[in-house]
Scaffold this active site. Structure first.
Site, short mmCIF file in Angstrom:
data_model
loop_
_atom_site.label_atom_id
_atom_site.label_comp_id
_atom_site.label_asym_id
_atom_site.label_seq_id
_atom_site.Cartn_x
_atom_site.Cartn_y
_atom_site.Cartn_z
N CYS A 32 0.84 -1.22 0.00
CA CYS A 32 0.00 0.00 0.00
C CYS A 32 0.87 1.26 0.00
O CYS A 32 1.59 1.53 0.97
CB CYS A 32 -0.91 -0.04 1.23
SG CYS A 32 -1.79 1.49 1.59
N CYS A 77 0.15 3.68 2.85
CA CYS A 77 0.66 3.09 4.11
C CYS A 77 2.16 3.34 4.24
O CYS A 77 2.65 3.70 5.32
CB CYS A 77 0.41 1.59 4.16
SG CYS A 77 -1.33 1.12 4.17
#
Length: 141
Positions: free
Chosen positions: A67, A70
């Site tokens: 991600c 993230c």
């Protein structure tokens, strides 16, 4: 006031006076530091113990290695942890390896931040934040 703090190393619950939380107390069982300014990585066993037995609020970042947001938020989460520990305990749960936890808390997008107090979810937000935004979100009740 006495606070219960779970040791991130041996998962034993320790009783620490509130005024001593900032003094880097050690675990009575394994002698390791109880509170770190770096986020803990929690697996299924540690997750349930830490959120259910800690009196100090636990801020968890649900994330995954693939991600992009993230990855962008990770250093900001670390900065916030360094500044706000021991008022909060910071931890991370990898949703790829801990799918049961992600399912239990209906994590639909990542990163998702959840604050737990005495085993209960008290606050949630999805999306990447920088350190000042994260601190503001935590402090704003």
């Amino acid at each position: 006031m006495i606070q219960q703090v779970v040791c991130p190393h041996c998962l034993r619950t320790n009783r620490v006076p509130s005024e001593r939380l900032g003094d880097q107390p050690n675990c009575g069982a394994c002698k390791e530091k109880l509170i770190s300014a770096k986020p803990l990585n929690l697996d299924n066993r540690a997750f349930n113990t830490v959120i259910s037995r800690s009196d100090v609020p636990v801020v968890i970042d649900f994330w995954a290695s693939w991600c992009g947001p993230c990855q962008a938020m990770a250093p900001e989460f670390d900065k916030a942890a360094a500044e706000l520990t021991p008022r909060w305990i910071f931890a991370k749960v990898d949703t790829e390896t801990e799918q049961a936890i992600a399912g239990q808390f209906a994590i639909r997008s990542i990163p998702t931040l959840i604050v737990f107090q005495a085993g209960r979810e008290v606050k949630r937000m999805s999306g990447a934040l920088n350190a000042p935004q994260l601190k503001q979100w935590l402090i704003s009740g």
